[in-house]
Structures are given as structure tokens and as C-alpha cells.
Design a protein around this motif. Structure first.
Motif, short mmCIF file in Angstrom:
data_model
loop_
_atom_site.label_atom_id
_atom_site.label_comp_id
_atom_site.label_asym_id
_atom_site.label_seq_id
_atom_site.Cartn_x
_atom_site.Cartn_y
_atom_site.Cartn_z
N LEU A 52 0.83 -1.21 0.00
CA LEU A 52 0.00 0.00 0.00
C LEU A 52 0.86 1.26 0.00
CD1 LEU A 52 -2.91 -0.82 2.47
CD2 LEU A 52 -3.11 -0.28 0.05
N LYS A 53 1.91 1.24 0.79
CA LYS A 53 2.80 2.40 0.85
C LYS A 53 3.44 2.66 -0.51
CE LYS A 53 6.88 4.21 3.25
NZ LYS A 53 7.93 3.93 4.27
N GLU A 54 3.87 1.60 -1.17
CA GLU A 54 4.50 1.74 -2.49
C GLU A 54 3.51 2.29 -3.51
OE1 GLU A 54 6.70 -1.06 -5.89
OE2 GLU A 54 5.84 -1.96 -4.09
N VAL A 55 2.28 1.75 -3.51
CA VAL A 55 1.26 2.19 -4.46
C VAL A 55 0.91 3.66 -4.24
CG1 VAL A 55 -1.18 1.95 -5.09
CG2 VAL A 55 0.26 -0.08 -4.89
N MET A 56 0.76 4.08 -2.99
CA MET A 56 0.40 5.46 -2.70
C MET A 56 1.54 6.41 -3.03
SD MET A 56 -2.12 5.44 0.63
CE MET A 56 -1.11 4.44 1.71
N GLU A 57 2.77 5.99 -2.85
CA GLU A 57 3.90 6.84 -3.23
C GLU A 57 3.98 7.00 -4.75
OE1 GLU A 57 7.32 5.07 -1.44
OE2 GLU A 57 6.96 5.99 0.53
N LYS A 58 3.74 5.93 -5.48
CA LYS A 58 3.77 6.00 -6.94
C LYS A 58 2.70 6.94 -7.48
CE LYS A 58 5.66 1.54 -8.42
NZ LYS A 58 5.36 0.27 -9.14
#
Length: 310
Positions: free
Chosen positions: A113-119
Motif C-alpha cells: 500500500l505504501k508503495e502504491v500510494m507513493e507511486k
């Protein structure tokens, strides 16, 4: 990665798709274009398993979307034109819900989730309710849910629809960044942004593929020529088509009486300008204007769709 093989779709007597065939290799960004009613949304709905084809087959990663829907859908992230969302959920809650639907492992879900939101630029609004977000951020949430589960292919239907110029620019930048990691099939009515984002375009017209063009290869090709000539079409066209350096000669609509406006497609060899001038000089046909056709996506789109209507 994606393959359509002679796909047709009927709605009663209406044929929305007519033996559509094309393939998209892994990692390519492809624009799917067409006028309203051309069959774009039908093709995307069949690809995502929302509709069944009347004939033909669609595969994703080698899996038939009809015969092996679960395996095929695991490889796809889909953003429809009107992305369904729950306004009472926060961004994090909604994306976590999407991750559970995509069967993301619980132990790795928070990191994912953190990776997706950062992208997608959503980290700063993760705790806000979706109903309170601007249109631009809602579209980012739509792209983020499509990325949940790290699908190999992203299917994006009008992702910049309703965005202001700044939001559209940000969305284009996001899609370009994702194109290096995912196979992308992208639909839009804004031809300039498709040309900025995509490696290749496929144009549908009345349910058929009428153009499949690699935009990178076309950059090095000889440019077509647009000529306005004081001569009738009936005498002019056969003469132009007889030139060895001209691959095709097509008239354009809107010519005045006694004048013919044509687009000449150069052949691989020869000098079409030199042969054209010689032809017109021999026949006494005045050349009123000669300009290279800037082969923008809009020019390509208008030429192929107008030609199909004739």
C-alpha cells in the motif's frame, strides 16, 4: 501479453466489434482510439472479462479471459471511465479493500500500500475520505486501485476525463512513469496526450481495426505531402497514382470547384516533389500550394476514418 484474435461482439442486430485482431507485447504502451461508438469500451470490457465475445478469443499472459478468467484477471488492473469508489472510505481503507480483493498477502500488504500510494502521489491524503477529494485525486485513487496486486497489464479508459489542464498533465506524467513497468492499453479522446504517452496506436472505426501504427517508427518515415492543384479530380488522381515515387494519392474533402486538394503518400524510393513538379508542368496544371503533412496523431486519425467512410 494481450492478444485479440478475430473478436466479434453483437448486441442483437448491432455488431459492435467485427473480427478485431491485434496484440500488445509486454511492456508496450498502446493507445486505443476511435470515435464514439467505434467499439473501444466494448473491447476493453471483453478484455477485462466484463463481457463475453460473440466470436473469437482474448488472452492475457496466455490465459483465455473466457476459459480461465481468474488467472487472466489476476494479470489486469482496470480503471474504467467512471471508477467505482466508496466515498465514505478513506483512501487507505479503499486501497486496502482493493488489495484484499486482489488477494495481496496480509504480511506484505502495508508495504505494498505504501508503495502504491507513493507511486500515485496519494501518501499525503491517505487518511482523507474519498468523497472529500478533488477530481484529480479521485482519478489518482482509481489508478492506485488498478495497481493493487502489481498486475502486469493496466487497462485505462479515459483516465484524464474531467481533469483540468494541470491535473491532466500530472496524470500523463504518472502514466508515463508506469509505462516502463507495466503493459498499458490506454483509451482517450485527447489525441495529443495519446501521442505523448503511447508507443503505438490502434484505431477502431465501426467495430474494425483500421490502423495499427508504431509511433516511434513513423518518426523516421518520409512525410506525406498535401497539394492544392488547379485541376479536376477525375484527370488528376490517375496521373498522380502513376508516379513511381508516390505510394498513394487521396483527395481531401472541402476542395473548391476546379481545385483538388490531395494527400500524397511517398514511396520508399524516389523524389515525389520532383516527379510532381514535372507532371504538373507537362500538363499545365498550376500548383497552388504544397506543404508537408505533419503526421500528428490527429492527421492519422482523420485520414483513416474519413477514408473508411468513403
Amino acid at each position: 501479453m494481450i492478444a485479440f484474435q478475430a473478436v466479434s461482439k453483437r448486441y442483437g442486430a448491432h455488431r459492435a466489434l467485427r473480427e478485431v485482431s491485434f496484440s500488445v507485447p509486454r511492456g508496450q504502451a498502446v493507445g486505443l482510439l476511435g470515435q464514439n461508438g467505434a467499439g473501444k469500451s466494448t473491447a476493453m470490457n471483453i478484455l477485462c472479462g466484463c463481457l463475453a465475445p460473440s466470436a473469437g478469443s482474448v488472452t492475457v499472459g496466455g490465459y483465455d479471459v473466457t476459459m480461465a478468467p481468474r488467472q487472466a484477471k489476476r494479470l489486469i488492473g482496470y480503471l474504467p471511465e467512471q471508477a467505482p469508489m466508496y466515498d465514505e472510505m478513506t483512501v487507505r481503507e479503499y486501497l486496502k479493500f482493493a488489495c484484499r480483493l486482489r488477494q495481496v498477502e496480509k504480511r506484505g500488504m502495508d508495504a505494498h500500500l505504501k508503495e502504491v500510494m507513493e507511486k500515485t502521489g496519494l501518501a499525503d491524503v491517505a487518511g482523507r475520505k474519498i468523497g472529500n477529494l478533488s477530481k484529480g485525486y479521485r482519478q489518482r485513487v482509481g489508478v492506485a486501485q488498478a495497481l493493487c496486486g502489481t498486475p502486469d497489464a493496466l487497462i485505462l479508459d479515459e483516465p484524464t476525463s474531467g481533469l483540468d489542464p494541470r491535473q491532466s498533465s500530472e496524470m500523463r506524467a504518472l502514466i508515463r512513469a508506469l509505462a516502463g513497468e507495466h503493459t498499458i492499453l490506454f483509451s482517450s479522446h485527447i489525441l495529443s496526450e495519446v501521442q505523448q504517452i503511447c508507443d503505438r496506436v490502434i484505431i477502431l472505426h465501426q467495430g474494425r481495426v483500421v490502423c495499427d501504427r508504431d509511433l516511434r517508427e513513423s518518426a523516421g518515415e518520409k512525410k506525406p505531402l498535401r497539394a492544392l492543384i488547379a485541376c479536376g479530380e477525375q484527370a488528376l488522381l490517375p496521373a498522380l497514382r502513376s508516379l513511381k515515387s508516390v505510394k498513394a494519392a487521396e483527395t481531401e474533402r472541402g476542395s473548391e470547384p476546379g481545385l483538388t486538394q490531395v494527400v500524397l503518400t511517398p514511396a520508399a524510393e524516389g523524389e515525389p516533389e520532383r516527379e510532381l513538379f514535372a507532371l504538373l508542368s507537362r500538363n499545365g496544371w498550376p500548383l497552388l500550394r504544397l506543404t508537408p503533412v505533419e503526421d500528428s496523431l490527429e492527421e492519422i486519425f482523420l485520414r483513416v476514418t474519413e477514408r473508411e467512410q468513403d
